[in-house]
Motif scaffolding. Structure first.
Motif, PDB file in Angstrom:
ATOM      1  N   ASN A 135       0.812  -1.212   0.000  1.00 52.08           N
ATOM      2  CA  ASN A 135       0.000   0.000   0.000  1.00 52.08           C
ATOM      3  C   ASN A 135       0.844   1.260   0.000  1.00 52.08           C
ATOM      4  O   ASN A 135       0.484   2.254  -0.624  1.00 52.08           O
ATOM      5  N   ASP A 136       1.977   1.235   0.700  1.00 56.74           N
ATOM      6  CA  ASP A 136       2.844   2.413   0.727  1.00 56.74           C
ATOM      7  C   ASP A 136       3.352   2.747  -0.671  1.00 56.74           C
ATOM      8  O   ASP A 136       3.422   3.913  -1.051  1.00 56.74           O
ATOM      9  N   LYS A 137       3.706   1.722  -1.430  1.00 56.54           N
ATOM     10  CA  LYS A 137       4.165   1.945  -2.809  1.00 56.54           C
ATOM     11  C   LYS A 137       3.027   2.502  -3.653  1.00 56.54           C
ATOM     12  O   LYS A 137       3.220   3.449  -4.420  1.00 56.54           O
ATOM     13  N   GLY A 138       1.838   1.937  -3.514  1.00 59.15           N
ATOM     14  CA  GLY A 138       0.682   2.427  -4.263  1.00 59.15           C
ATOM     15  C   GLY A 138       0.387   3.883  -3.953  1.00 59.15           C
ATOM     16  O   GLY A 138       0.085   4.672  -4.852  1.00 59.15           O
ATOM     17  N   ILE A 139       0.509   4.253  -2.685  1.00 55.01           N
ATOM     18  CA  ILE A 139       0.270   5.640  -2.273  1.00 55.01           C
ATOM     19  C   ILE A 139       1.325   6.564  -2.861  1.00 55.01           C
ATOM     20  O   ILE A 139       1.019   7.649  -3.376  1.00 55.01           O
ATOM     21  N   ALA A 140       2.574   6.143  -2.806  1.00 54.73           N
ATOM     22  CA  ALA A 140       3.663   6.960  -3.364  1.00 54.73           C
ATOM     23  C   ALA A 140       3.488   7.142  -4.877  1.00 54.73           C
ATOM     24  O   ALA A 140       3.664   8.255  -5.396  1.00 54.73           O
ATOM     25  N   LEU A 141       3.129   6.073  -5.577  1.00 61.54           N
ATOM     26  CA  LEU A 141       2.919   6.168  -7.021  1.00 61.54           C
ATOM     27  C   LEU A 141       1.730   7.070  -7.342  1.00 61.54           C
ATOM     28  O   LEU A 141       1.764   7.843  -8.305  1.00 61.54           O
TER      29      LEU A 141
END
Length: 197
Positions: free
Chosen positions: A121-127
């Motif tokens: 989820n952190d990667k999805g949020i950053a993207l």
């Protein structure tokens, strides 16, 4: 079956739909040095943009055309009916709120990034943050009503194509595992890595 997406960074940009908007803004002095030096063909971006263009011609909203275009190009276990239903409410800036709502294409792009990064989820949020910034830098706003108010509906398909291009580029950069359909072929310039024995 999942395939690892391995494409060199230099090959990530296709003929840029975002650059069309950026160049138009640059001519007005709003965006400087926003040209694309790398224009290598990327088959996933091309596939997504072909699907989106066809869906827009068939009357699909920005949110539905963008979400279906990305998901059908990259592969999805969801049906077309499910993809349409998930993205329907983002039409016209979330429920046709035009003036105050976020561009439906941008919302669809954020949903697609989340769909393809379910375990991080952190990667999805950053993207999603990168996608948001890219769109705002390109169009000067993320509000549906601002874009429609300034350009009528002439830029809407361009917004969809811009989002698809950037979302696919971001997923490629991160080497996200994708459920690719059999019909997808990778950029021919990419060589397969030798298998370890």
């Amino acid at each position: 079956m999942k395939n690892k997406l391995i494409i060199p960074v230099a090959g990530l940009l296709a003929v840029s739909f975002c650059s069309v908007a950026a160049n138009a803004a640059e001519n007005k002095g709003e965006i400087s040095e926003k040209t694309i030096d790398m224009k290598m063909e990327n088959k996933l971006i091309k596939k997504a943009t072909e699907i989106i263009t066809k869906l827009r011609e068939d009357g699909y909203s920005c949110s539905q055309a963008t979400f279906l275009g990305i998901c059908q190009a990259l592969g999805s276990e969801l049906t077309e009916k499910q993809l349409k239903a998930l993205s329907a409410g983002f039409r016209g800036g979330i429920g046709k709120t035009y003036e105050n709502g976020t561009c439906g294409a941008l919302s669809a792009g954020v949903m697609a990034l989340g769909l393809y990064t379910p375990d991080d989820n952190d990667k999805g949020i950053a993207l999603a943050g990168e996608l948001f910034k890219h769109f705002k830098d390109t169009y000067g706003t993320v509000k549906c009503g601002d874009i429609v108010g300034q350009y009528q509906f002439t830029r809407c398909t361009g917004c969809c194509l811009c989002i698809a291009e950037k979302a696919v580029e971001l997923l490629q950069r991160e080497n996200i595992d994708l459920p690719l359909p059999d019909s997808i072929t990778w950029n021919e310039a990419v060589q397969s890595k030798p298998q370890k024995s």
